[in-house]
Every structure is written in C-alpha cells, then in structure tokens.
Design a protein around this motif. Structure first.
Motif, PDB file in Angstrom:
ATOM      1  N   ARG A 166       0.822  -1.207   0.000  1.00 55.86           N
ATOM      2  CA  ARG A 166       0.000   0.000   0.000  1.00 55.86           C
ATOM      3  C   ARG A 166       0.859   1.260   0.000  1.00 55.86           C
ATOM      4  O   ARG A 166       0.475   2.284  -0.567  1.00 55.86           O
ATOM      5  CB  ARG A 166      -0.965  -0.023   1.190  1.00 55.86           C
ATOM      6  N   SER A 167       2.022   1.192   0.625  1.00 57.24           N
ATOM      7  CA  SER A 167       2.911   2.360   0.609  1.00 57.24           C
ATOM      8  C   SER A 167       3.349   2.677  -0.812  1.00 57.24           C
ATOM      9  O   SER A 167       3.522   3.849  -1.170  1.00 57.24           O
ATOM     10  CB  SER A 167       4.134   2.120   1.506  1.00 57.24           C
ATOM     11  N   ARG A 168       3.507   1.658  -1.638  1.00 57.65           N
ATOM     12  CA  ARG A 168       3.900   1.885  -3.030  1.00 57.65           C
ATOM     13  C   ARG A 168       2.757   2.519  -3.833  1.00 57.65           C
ATOM     14  O   ARG A 168       2.990   3.402  -4.658  1.00 57.65           O
ATOM     15  CB  ARG A 168       4.318   0.561  -3.678  1.00 57.65           C
ATOM     16  N   VAL A 169       1.549   2.068  -3.577  1.00 50.45           N
ATOM     17  CA  VAL A 169       0.380   2.654  -4.251  1.00 50.45           C
ATOM     18  C   VAL A 169       0.236   4.123  -3.859  1.00 50.45           C
ATOM     19  O   VAL A 169      -0.028   4.997  -4.698  1.00 50.45           O
ATOM     20  CB  VAL A 169      -0.902   1.859  -3.903  1.00 50.45           C
ATOM     21  N   ILE A 170       0.414   4.387  -2.578  1.00 50.62           N
ATOM     22  CA  ILE A 170       0.293   5.758  -2.064  1.00 50.62           C
ATOM     23  C   ILE A 170       1.393   6.644  -2.646  1.00 50.62           C
ATOM     24  O   ILE A 170       1.138   7.774  -3.079  1.00 50.62           O
ATOM     25  CB  ILE A 170       0.341   5.754  -0.520  1.00 50.62           C
ATOM     26  N   SER A 171       2.616   6.124  -2.665  1.00 56.77           N
ATOM     27  CA  SER A 171       3.740   6.887  -3.208  1.00 56.77           C
ATOM     28  C   SER A 171       3.532   7.194  -4.687  1.00 56.77           C
ATOM     29  O   SER A 171       3.826   8.306  -5.152  1.00 56.77           O
ATOM     30  CB  SER A 171       5.036   6.099  -3.008  1.00 56.77           C
ATOM     31  N   ASN A 172       3.003   6.236  -5.421  1.00 59.95           N
ATOM     32  CA  ASN A 172       2.708   6.440  -6.838  1.00 59.95           C
ATOM     33  C   ASN A 172       1.656   7.548  -7.011  1.00 59.95           C
ATOM     34  O   ASN A 172       1.774   8.411  -7.884  1.00 59.95           O
ATOM     35  CB  ASN A 172       2.201   5.147  -7.464  1.00 59.95           C
ATOM     36  N   TYR A 173       0.649   7.531  -6.157  1.00 60.83           N
ATOM     37  CA  TYR A 173      -0.408   8.552  -6.190  1.00 60.83           C
ATOM     38  C   TYR A 173       0.175   9.943  -5.925  1.00 60.83           C
ATOM     39  O   TYR A 173      -0.133  10.902  -6.643  1.00 60.83           O
ATOM     40  CB  TYR A 173      -1.468   8.205  -5.139  1.00 60.83           C
ATOM     41  N   ILE A 174       1.030  10.045  -4.910  1.00 60.62           N
ATOM     42  CA  ILE A 174       1.619  11.339  -4.566  1.00 60.62           C
ATOM     43  C   ILE A 174       2.445  11.876  -5.732  1.00 60.62           C
ATOM     44  O   ILE A 174       2.317  13.035  -6.130  1.00 60.62           O
ATOM     45  CB  ILE A 174       2.487  11.219  -3.294  1.00 60.62           C
ATOM     46  N   GLU A 176       2.286  11.049  -8.920  1.00 57.97           N
ATOM     47  CA  GLU A 176       1.434  11.327 -10.082  1.00 57.97           C
ATOM     48  C   GLU A 176       0.689  12.650  -9.918  1.00 57.97           C
ATOM     49  O   GLU A 176       0.618  13.467 -10.845  1.00 57.97           O
ATOM     50  CB  GLU A 176       0.439  10.180 -10.263  1.00 57.97           C
ATOM     51  N   GLN A 177       0.174  12.876  -8.731  1.00 57.47           N
ATOM     52  CA  GLN A 177      -0.597  14.091  -8.470  1.00 57.47           C
ATOM     53  C   GLN A 177       0.275  15.347  -8.493  1.00 57.47           C
ATOM     54  O   GLN A 177      -0.158  16.408  -8.946  1.00 57.47           O
ATOM     55  CB  GLN A 177      -1.301  13.983  -7.111  1.00 57.47           C
ATOM     56  N   LEU A 178       1.503  15.225  -8.017  1.00 61.24           N
ATOM     57  CA  LEU A 178       2.370  16.394  -7.916  1.00 61.24           C
ATOM     58  C   LEU A 178       3.275  16.564  -9.126  1.00 61.24           C
ATOM     59  O   LEU A 178       3.972  17.584  -9.245  1.00 61.24           O
ATOM     60  CB  LEU A 178       3.215  16.310  -6.639  1.00 61.24           C
ATOM     61  N   GLY A 179       3.290  15.561 -10.007  1.00 60.10           N
ATOM     62  CA  GLY A 179       4.143  15.655 -11.187  1.00 60.10           C
ATOM     63  C   GLY A 179       5.617  15.650 -10.853  1.00 60.10           C
ATOM     64  O   GLY A 179       6.441  16.237 -11.561  1.00 60.10           O
ATOM     65  N   SER A 180       5.973  14.976  -9.764  1.00 59.79           N
ATOM     66  CA  SER A 180       7.357  14.918  -9.304  1.00 59.79           C
ATOM     67  C   SER A 180       7.576  13.570  -8.644  1.00 59.79           C
ATOM     68  O   SER A 180       6.790  13.159  -7.777  1.00 59.79           O
ATOM     69  CB  SER A 180       7.624  16.048  -8.302  1.00 59.79           C
ATOM     70  N   GLN A 181       8.640  12.866  -9.036  1.00 56.98           N
ATOM     71  CA  GLN A 181       8.870  11.513  -8.519  1.00 56.98           C
ATOM     72  C   GLN A 181       8.921  11.507  -6.992  1.00 56.98           C
ATOM     73  O   GLN A 181       9.637  12.282  -6.372  1.00 56.98           O
ATOM     74  CB  GLN A 181      10.185  10.949  -9.058  1.00 56.98           C
ATOM     75  N   CYS A 182       8.126  10.627  -6.416  1.00 53.57           N
ATOM     76  CA  CYS A 182       8.063  10.458  -4.957  1.00 53.57           C
ATOM     77  C   CYS A 182       8.914   9.258  -4.576  1.00 53.57           C
ATOM     78  O   CYS A 182       8.615   8.131  -4.978  1.00 53.57           O
ATOM     79  CB  CYS A 182       6.603  10.252  -4.528  1.00 53.57           C
ATOM     80  N   GLU A 220       8.094   4.922 -13.148  1.00 53.43           N
ATOM     81  CA  GLU A 220       9.149   5.563 -12.361  1.00 53.43           C
ATOM     82  C   GLU A 220       9.094   7.086 -12.432  1.00 53.43           C
ATOM     83  O   GLU A 220       9.768   7.758 -11.652  1.00 53.43           O
ATOM     84  CB  GLU A 220      10.519   5.044 -12.781  1.00 53.43           C
ATOM     85  N   LYS A 221       8.327   7.628 -13.333  1.00 49.59           N
ATOM     86  CA  LYS A 221       8.109   9.078 -13.310  1.00 49.59           C
ATOM     87  C   LYS A 221       7.423   9.477 -12.010  1.00 49.59           C
ATOM     88  O   LYS A 221       7.595  10.580 -11.513  1.00 49.59           O
ATOM     89  CB  LYS A 221       7.223   9.509 -14.487  1.00 49.59           C
ATOM     90  N   ASN A 222       6.616   8.558 -11.483  1.00 47.69           N
ATOM     91  CA  ASN A 222       5.829   8.848 -10.288  1.00 47.69           C
ATOM     92  C   ASN A 222       6.525   8.435  -8.995  1.00 47.69           C
ATOM     93  O   ASN A 222       6.440   9.138  -7.992  1.00 47.69           O
ATOM     94  CB  ASN A 222       4.473   8.145 -10.355  1.00 47.69           C
ATOM     95  N   THR A 223       7.174   7.266  -9.029  1.00 49.07           N
ATOM     96  CA  THR A 223       7.730   6.754  -7.767  1.00 49.07           C
ATOM     97  C   THR A 223       8.826   5.732  -7.998  1.00 49.07           C
ATOM     98  O   THR A 223       8.888   5.095  -9.058  1.00 49.07           O
ATOM     99  CB  THR A 223       6.616   6.117  -6.912  1.00 49.07           C
TER     100      THR A 223
END
Length: 422
Positions: A166-174, A176-182, A220-223
C-alpha cells in the motif's frame, strides 16, 4: 537586522576573491537553487503521526524533551512546515510517514489508501513542492519481538507486506498528483538484541517479503523505492536483519535506490566514501538521509560539521547531485521544532554551497598531475575564503532572512502559535 547594503558590500569582495581562483559565485548559487532537500515532517510531531498517537515509540526510536508546541493535528504540522519552508532559501520537498495519513475513520497501516493522503497532496500543491514517502514499520503492536517483514510468523509478515504494498500505491499517487517523482523509503527495524543462532533465515524471509511487495510495477516518473540499512538500533544491537550490505545488494540487484542515513554507521566511518563505491556497480540512485549521530544513531539536529562537509563535497566533486537525493532525518524535542528544521536544512545547504565554491576542475587536474602540494595548499586556503558572504547573498536573493534574522520570525511564531497549544 542585517542591512542589505552590508550584504551586498561583503558579497562583492567575496565574488572578487573567488574569481581569483576561477570560481563563479553566481553559478554556484544558481546550482544550489536546483538542489532540493526533502525535509522530514516527523521532527514537528515527535514521530507520532495521526493514526496512533497513543502508541509508544519502538524500533530503536526515542525522542528526548518536551519543548512546548508539538504539532498534534495535520493543520498544526503543515502550519509549522510552512513556517520553516518560508525561512529556508530555495524550493524544497517534504517527507511524510504512513502514520501521517489523514483519514475519515480509524484505519490500520494495512488499510491505508491514496485518498488518506489527499490532504497532503493538496497542501503540497498549495506550497508548490514535491513530496517523498516513508512506509511506517515501527511503533505498532504488530512489531512482535522486534520483527516485521522478517518475522517467522506468516500472519505478522503478511500484515507488513500489505503495508509495504500500500505504501507503493500511495507513493505512486503522490508522485502522479504532484508531477514529481516520490521516493518511497523502506526502513525495517528487524533483528535480535543478543547473539542469534540463525542469521540466514531472517534475511531470506526479509528478501522474500520485499520481493512480494515489489511484484507490481509503477511508472518511475511517479515513484521509486529506496531501501535503508542500519548498523544497529536499540533492541537489535547484535543482529540487524536489514544491514547496509543487505540493502545495498538488494538495491543493486533489483534496480532500486539505496538509502544511506549518516547516523546509521559507525561514528568513525566516512559515509561520503560510499557514493563512489556504489554507483560504478550500476547503482541507480541514492537517498541520502542527513542526520547527526552523537556516540551512535541519536538523530541530533544537523549542523555544518566535518562529516556533513565531506558528504557535500563528495556529492559535488564527483558530480552526483543528480543521482543522490538529499533529505533530512532527525528529531529533537528539547528545542523549538521549527527552528530544528531551519537549522538542519540551512546547514546542509551551506555545506553544499561551500562545495560548489571550490575550483573542482583545477583541483582534480592538480591531483591528476600528482601536484599534491597545490592540492593541499589550495584546499587549505579555501577554508578561510569568505564563504559566509556568498551564503548571505544567496539568502537575500531567495527572499529569506539573512544571518540570525530568521530567529526573530521563529520567536514571534512561538508567541503567536506554538506556545498557545499548551
């Protein structure tokens, strides 16, 4: 109050002095402005978060002190972070933990969803910053006998595996939403206090658990994930399952990042020497958690000491500023928590600027020519160069208080906000 005329006058002298060595101070400041530091949210709430603030700290984590004004709500924490960010030059990032979720109902770590971090995404958008994430694997009843992902109990492992997924899903969301790799950092506090008989099985279980967490792929653009080793911790002094070598090997073989925390090594070990030993073997990237150990991993507020200067110099001299992502990681409740963020982050930036103000190409050429006399003489001369005048000018350019002036803001914030919480 530092006068602008004094700053400008001192800077012009410094600019001329550095130019004599072939250093362009304007370019140095410009490069510094492009190096963000990921500031850790948990300094502001004493590593408590919002999911289980009643839980005792475990996993080798302890916070000393009871200075007034600890953040107990999301709005208090983001308010404090906003104040700190306004006093730090440049555009930074913020790291949060899984326990910083803002939920509409009571949830456990294995139930968290992206929507539970919408509050943070909305705040980050407002601040115009990127964010990084840390899955929480400590201070929870299911850390049983100091074990999580390496536990011999499958039910315990399954709980923490789900948390990791779930941490990976959340990190991907962050991201993606911010347009900056989390960057999603994994730190696992598994191990034994006294000498174990079986050193193999826990690490094989940990490896299997991590591979299960990593099964799904994300853009990997997201996380991306980063794995953080440790020399030892309270309760796992004799055997730390997730050692430095374990996670370095995991990062290299899985194409992931390796997290180095300056406080997780032996005090006499030179952390800055790790970078050039990791990347030639295919290291994808590194998350450098800057902390300050005293005697051992005690997470003191970062200061511009020799260890930090060596870290900054290694990053700049070897051209790793695009490969090594810097973040802070410490907690001190004996002092103003907002000030702790500002002191530590500005110290890290100062060390970076000092490194950027070196004539690196010249020094490397002298070394290549075996001209060790010039190398020694010039590096010694740099120690007394007017670096502080360039730092003051950088703060002025970035629109933040110069010198000690920022402490006036913090003292006022104490009176207006922090002291009214207690």
């Amino acid at each position: 109050m530092v006068k602008a005329e004094s700053v400008d006058k001192a800077y012009e002298v410094a600019k001329e002095r550095y130019a004599e060595l072939g250093v362009d101070t304007e370019k140095a400041m410009q490069r510094l402005s492009k190096i963000p530091i990921s500031i850790h949210a948990w300094q502001g709430d004493d590593v408590k978060g919002f999911l289980f603030p009643e839980h005792d700290l475990t996993g080798g984590i302890g916070v000393s002190g009871n200075y007034p004004g600890v953040a107990k709500t999301p709005d208090e924490l983001t308010g404090d972070l906003h104040e700190a960010l306004s006093l730090i030059p440049g555009k930074q990032r913020v790291q949060i933990h899984g326990f910083h979720a803002v939920t509409s109902k009571k949830k456990d770590l294995d139930e968290l969803e992206p929507e539970d971090f919408k509050y943070w995404v909305d705040w980050a958008k407002q601040e115009g910053i990127g964010m990084d994430f840390n899955g929480t694997f400590f201070s929870h009843p299911k850390v049983v006998n100091n074990f999580t992902l390496a536990s011999p109990d499958k039910k315990i492992r399954d709980f923490w595996i789900e948390n990791g997924k779930r941490s990976r899903v959340i990190s991907n969301y962050i991201g993606e939403q911010l347009g900056s790799q989390c960057i999603n950092d994994f730190w696992i506090p598994d191990g034994f206090k006294d000498n174990p008989i079986d050193k193999r099985s826990p690490r094989e279980r940990l490896l299997k658990s991590l591979d299960e967490i990593e099964k799904d792929s994300f853009d990997e653009k997201n996380t991306t994930e980063s794995f953080e080793g440790k020399l030892f911790g309270t309760g796992i002094e004799s055997y730390t399952t997730g050692s430095h070598l374990f996670y370095e090997n995991y990062a290299l073989t899985r194409g992931k990042y390796w997290t180095i925390d300056a406080g997780h090594f032996h005090p006499t070990e030179d952390v800055s020497d790790k970078f050039s030993s990791f990347f030639p073997f295919g290291g994808k990237g590194m998350f450098m958690h800057v902390s300050r150990p005293v005697r051992w991993d005690s997470d003191h507020v970062v200061i511009m000491d020799d260890a930090l200067i060596r870290i900054a110099r290694s990053i700049i001299r070897d051209g790793y500023e695009d490969k090594i992502h810097l973040g802070t990681d410490y907690f001190d409740a004996t002092i103003n928590r907002v000030a702790a963020w500002v002191v530590g982050t500005r110290a890290t930036q100062k060390a970076l600027l000092m490194a950027l103000l070196e004539p690196t190409a010249q020094l490397k050429q002298a070394e290549l020519d075996f001209d060790f006399t010039t190398r020694l003489a010039e590096t010694e001369e740099l120690k007394s160069m007017p670096f502080g005048a360039v730092w003051d000018k950088y703060c002025e350019k970035q629109g933040v208080p110069v010198g000690m002036d920022w402490t006036n803001n913090v003292h006022q914030y104490e009176k207006d906000v922090l002291f009214k919480r207690n």
